[in-house]
Design a protein around this motif. Sequence first.
Motif, mmCIF file in Angstrom:
data_model
loop_
_atom_site.group_PDB
_atom_site.id
_atom_site.type_symbol
_atom_site.label_atom_id
_atom_site.label_comp_id
_atom_site.label_asym_id
_atom_site.label_seq_id
_atom_site.Cartn_x
_atom_site.Cartn_y
_atom_site.Cartn_z
ATOM 1 N N SER A 19 0.836 -1.199 0.000
ATOM 2 C CA SER A 19 0.000 0.000 0.000
ATOM 3 C C SER A 19 0.871 1.250 0.000
ATOM 4 C CB SER A 19 -0.904 0.005 1.228
ATOM 5 O OG SER A 19 -1.498 1.271 1.366
ATOM 6 N N VAL A 21 4.201 1.589 -0.829
ATOM 7 C CA VAL A 21 5.011 1.746 -2.033
ATOM 8 C C VAL A 21 4.091 1.860 -3.234
ATOM 9 C CG1 VAL A 21 6.626 0.584 -3.574
ATOM 10 C CG2 VAL A 21 6.945 0.457 -1.099
ATOM 11 N N GLY A 24 3.302 7.152 -5.207
ATOM 12 C CA GLY A 24 3.881 8.135 -4.300
ATOM 13 C C GLY A 24 5.403 8.091 -4.345
ATOM 14 N N TYR A 102 -5.858 8.594 -8.797
ATOM 15 C CA TYR A 102 -4.810 7.560 -8.832
ATOM 16 C C TYR A 102 -5.047 6.622 -10.009
ATOM 17 C CZ TYR A 102 -1.137 5.110 -6.171
ATOM 18 O OH TYR A 102 0.047 4.571 -5.729
ATOM 19 N N LEU A 223 3.276 7.055 2.960
ATOM 20 C CA LEU A 223 3.027 6.013 3.968
ATOM 21 C C LEU A 223 1.548 5.625 4.015
ATOM 22 C CD1 LEU A 223 5.302 7.058 6.971
ATOM 23 C CD2 LEU A 223 5.513 5.015 5.567
HETATM 24 N N1 PHE Z 1 1.075 5.320 -0.448
HETATM 25 C C1 PHE Z 1 0.522 5.226 -1.770
HETATM 26 C C2 PHE Z 1 1.604 5.588 -2.762
HETATM 27 O O1 PHE Z 1 2.670 5.986 -2.387
HETATM 28 C C3 PHE Z 1 -0.669 6.088 -1.953
HETATM 29 C C4 PHE Z 1 -1.757 5.914 -0.942
HETATM 30 C C5 PHE Z 1 -2.170 6.980 -0.167
HETATM 31 C C6 PHE Z 1 -2.375 4.674 -0.771
HETATM 32 C C7 PHE Z 1 -3.165 6.842 0.775
HETATM 33 C C8 PHE Z 1 -3.419 4.521 0.163
HETATM 34 C C9 PHE Z 1 -3.791 5.610 0.925
HETATM 35 O O2 PHE Z 1 1.406 5.492 -3.943
#
Ligand code: PHE
Length: 477
Positions: A19, A21, A24, A102, A223
């Motif tokens: 989740s 990685v 982001g 996303y 994160l």
């Molecule tokens: N952490 C994920 C990323 O780096 C994005 C994300 C944010 C996922 C919030 C779930 C909740 O791509």
Amino acid sequence: MTRESWQTRLGFILAAVGSAVGLGNLWRFPWMTSENGGAAFLIVYLGIILLVGVPGLLAEFVIGRRSRRNPVGALSELSESKYWSAFGHVFVVTAVVLLSFYSVVGGWIVRYFAESFTGAYFANPGAHFEAVNYGLEAVAFHLVFLAITAFIVHRGVRNGIETATKLMMPAIVVLLAGLAVWGVTLDGAAEGVSFFLSPDVAYLQANFLDILPAAAGQALFTLSLGAGTMLTYASYLGEDRSLAADGTAIAVLNTLVGVLAGVAVFPILFALGAGAGGGGPGALFVSLAGALAALPYGQVVGVVFFGVVLLAALSSSISMLEIPVSFLVDEYGVSRRAAVGGLVGLFAVTGSVCALDRGIFGTVAGPVVDLLLTGGLVGFLLFAGWVLGTTATEELGRGAGSLTRSLSTPWLYAVGVAIPVFLIFTFVSGLADALGVAVAPLSLLGVTVDQTQVFLLVTAALAVASFLGLRRSQSVL
Ligand code: PHE
């Protein structure tokens, strides 16, 4: 109906790392780093991961494992207050917002992955990205990405999410490491490495307050904090194992992959004279695609690179979809299949709006997400510190070693007081920024205060007000 749970502890850790990685690390991190001074940004960002990220992650874990529910159910059940229950619905909104943009970026990745086989974007990367980024084709690829996400989530926690991330995470690390090793051996790569890894202290001092909100937003985003994802994943934990050990492992692994991604991306960009790349969401696509076109075996490298990004994006998007799915399953007794089906219909529409309009996309992917995550995490922290209080430290201590137990009271002070104050400060300045309000210099009774002082005052006032409002008898604070 018995609630689902992870099969193994490693499965939970890998799913949570999966989740974390995602785009982001691979898309937003290089973009933010290049816009905020390279290594100077990296330092602030690493500091926030350690001081805000890890304690914040533990707050979400504690609430999730204690309640074994989705974010809405967790807040309402543990507090027995209708206000917290209402606040919980913010997380459903956050999930909708997150997955909407996303999935559009995920669609771009699907497209670039497929096009790497033929090198379709090589001839003119800038024009190519402009031609495909928004519009009906972007809608189509967004729907492909959404469909893959939905397929994994509909298979459930163990068979879908746990199995998929167990395969994906090792693949991501191996492919990325290969790419990084290859990247740093290119002629001219050294400049990229130093942009990324050796900080410009003067720049850091001069721009600290500008770097801060961007670094905080990025730290939370990477994160997966403030959205209720980590809370939801922890709610599927069956046994009591050390949350602190797992949380630290997750943060460390995520950071390593982020740094690895930087080591892979920046040398390639500099080696090909693309510099840190222009800003904006296209940075990765335009500059990296341009770089690939100029390289020997560019097509192969392209397939590997976009393949990694696609796996990473999917292991994150499934965690976003899981939030509203768990909400519908827990709270309304809907079957997983029906929940996924209904939500896919919703996201097909909201994502398409982002895929059609660049203005909406930019606002949603940038300031709206930063504000929702920051505000959401403040909510979880205040909840852990002031509503759960000693219950939170007790939960953190379950299955944990003596080190965690001795740190649990300082942790509670951090999540109840220090970190929310810091986050409210970044929230207020981010909001002022987003709305374009300039709050200073201001002259009050002959004393001139600057912007920072105004923000500090507002922050302090809000913090005091929320603490007073939330005080409960079992709180140790
Ligand atoms: N952490 C994920 C990323 O780096 C994005 C994300 C944010 C996922 C919030 C779930 C909740 O791509």
